[in-house]
Write a protein that holds these residues in place. Sequence first.
Motif, PDB file in Angstrom:
ATOM      1  N   LEU A 103      -6.866   9.577   1.550  1.00  0.00           N
ATOM      2  CA  LEU A 103      -5.445   9.322   1.734  1.00  0.00           C
ATOM      3  C   LEU A 103      -5.261   8.377   2.922  1.00  0.00           C
ATOM      4  O   LEU A 103      -6.093   8.330   3.828  1.00  0.00           O
ATOM      5  CB  LEU A 103      -4.677  10.622   1.990  1.00  0.00           C
ATOM      6  N   SER A 104      -4.151   7.653   2.931  1.00  0.00           N
ATOM      7  CA  SER A 104      -3.838   6.730   4.022  1.00  0.00           C
ATOM      8  C   SER A 104      -2.467   7.054   4.595  1.00  0.00           C
ATOM      9  O   SER A 104      -1.512   7.312   3.846  1.00  0.00           O
ATOM     10  CB  SER A 104      -3.854   5.283   3.522  1.00  0.00           C
ATOM     11  N   SER A 135      -2.855   5.762 -10.171  1.00  0.00           N
ATOM     12  CA  SER A 135      -3.180   4.854 -11.267  1.00  0.00           C
ATOM     13  C   SER A 135      -2.452   3.516 -11.127  1.00  0.00           C
ATOM     14  O   SER A 135      -1.262   3.458 -10.812  1.00  0.00           O
ATOM     15  CB  SER A 135      -2.794   5.499 -12.601  1.00  0.00           C
ATOM     16  N   GLY A 136      -3.208   2.423 -11.365  1.00  0.00           N
ATOM     17  CA  GLY A 136      -2.628   1.095 -11.354  1.00  0.00           C
ATOM     18  C   GLY A 136      -2.402   0.509  -9.984  1.00  0.00           C
ATOM     19  O   GLY A 136      -1.753  -0.535  -9.851  1.00  0.00           O
ATOM     20  N   THR A 137      -2.928   1.163  -8.938  1.00  0.00           N
ATOM     21  CA  THR A 137      -2.766   0.649  -7.581  1.00  0.00           C
ATOM     22  C   THR A 137      -4.143   0.342  -6.980  1.00  0.00           C
ATOM     23  O   THR A 137      -5.182   0.675  -7.554  1.00  0.00           O
ATOM     24  CB  THR A 137      -2.052   1.675  -6.679  1.00  0.00           C
ATOM     25  N   ALA A 138      -4.117  -0.252  -5.806  1.00  0.00           N
ATOM     26  CA  ALA A 138      -5.372  -0.559  -5.114  1.00  0.00           C
ATOM     27  C   ALA A 138      -6.103   0.715  -4.679  1.00  0.00           C
ATOM     28  O   ALA A 138      -7.296   0.691  -4.384  1.00  0.00           O
ATOM     29  CB  ALA A 138      -5.094  -1.445  -3.898  1.00  0.00           C
TER      30      ALA A 138
END
Length: 420
Positions: A136-137, A250-253
């Motif tokens: 996580l960020s 999903s669909g992200t960096a």
Amino acid sequence: MVRRPVRRRSQHRFFSHFINIVGVFLIPILLITFEIQPTSDLNLQFKQTKKEIPVLTKNIELEAKAFLVADSQTGQIIYQKNSHQSLPIASISKIIPTYFAFEALKKGQIHMDDQVKVDPKVAALSTQAGLSNVKLSASSTYSVQDLIYATLLSSANAGIMALSEHLAPLPEINQREQSFLKNLGINDFVIVNVNGLPNDMLGSLQNPETDMKADNQMSAASVATVAAKLVNDFPEVLKVSEQYNYTFKSGTAEEQKLENTNLLVKGGALADPNLEIVGLKTGTNDQGYSFVGTMKEGDNLITSVVLNSNSNESRFQQTKDYLQQFKQNYHLVRIDPNTNKNVKRACLTFKNQYDRSNVITNKINLWVPKDLTADDFHFKVDFDRDYFAKTKKPGLVLTLDLKAKTVQFLKTQDLKLYLR
């Protein structure tokens, strides 16, 4: 000679007074006991006898420190080994804050697509080597749905902390967990944090109110009670826990492919096509490998708990071996008091006017060896003096008398009968 009749009259007077005194107390009791009419005020309830159906131990070798199998709906214990000793449960702890998340979803307090901001300390935990985690960020956000899947499939320690903080501050969640367990009648627990890590592994996120090396503990029976509460109140949780994989972010960096740590679900390395395993949670620490499972069996859910097994595979193999034997040797008996001939016989013995068609109740559901049927269960009827003392209304107790050994329950089935 003339005094004899006087003495006889004296004796007669004495017995007359004695009978009158006894009658004052005895006749009302007899009237209460035997003149019960089937009215809307009549309460008829089941009580379990202290007997037990024989447990299934055939060809089973269980090296785990504790093991338990129970019916999730009725709480009937089908098998247990050392199930009341409080032991470390590691990430199985996560099913409690998961319950709070699904409760908040049901109440509309949060939503699956809500975006959750992550505390920098929690984000740092997600990158710590050697822990079950999904990275996580602190500069990003994550949906409630992603965090739930990360918790149940990958056992993400930081994920459940971020999700819990979305509900309330962590100290408040910890207090809520303790109240939740006590309300379930559970007192053999130690709750340090929401993720099940030992306190000394949490760094700046440590719980200052407990010992540095403390970790979460509970007995197998208590774990089963919590698991049953979760799947009964929120069966939709099984739609998550039965998945073998999930695409996080999903669909992200930040997209990550998650795999379920439960190897018994469909697609898992130890899955059995004859066992429909749909949950629930693994836990691992220095004490061993643990697992709380959920199996669909017809319309019923079976909870299994393994605590402190020797290896990752053994916790699943022991569960699978036992559940295979269970399916082969046990079946579910449903006793309907409205149609069961032994219930009718017991009630007619007590009172000929008893009308079975007036009974409103649920069936009694019991897992028993396949050589037992509903006709092997017998009953007796007694006047319920406690009910009368409390309500001043007549009541009956219909007691289940098993032609087997004792049935034990994590919680009591709802066995109350009411007459219209």
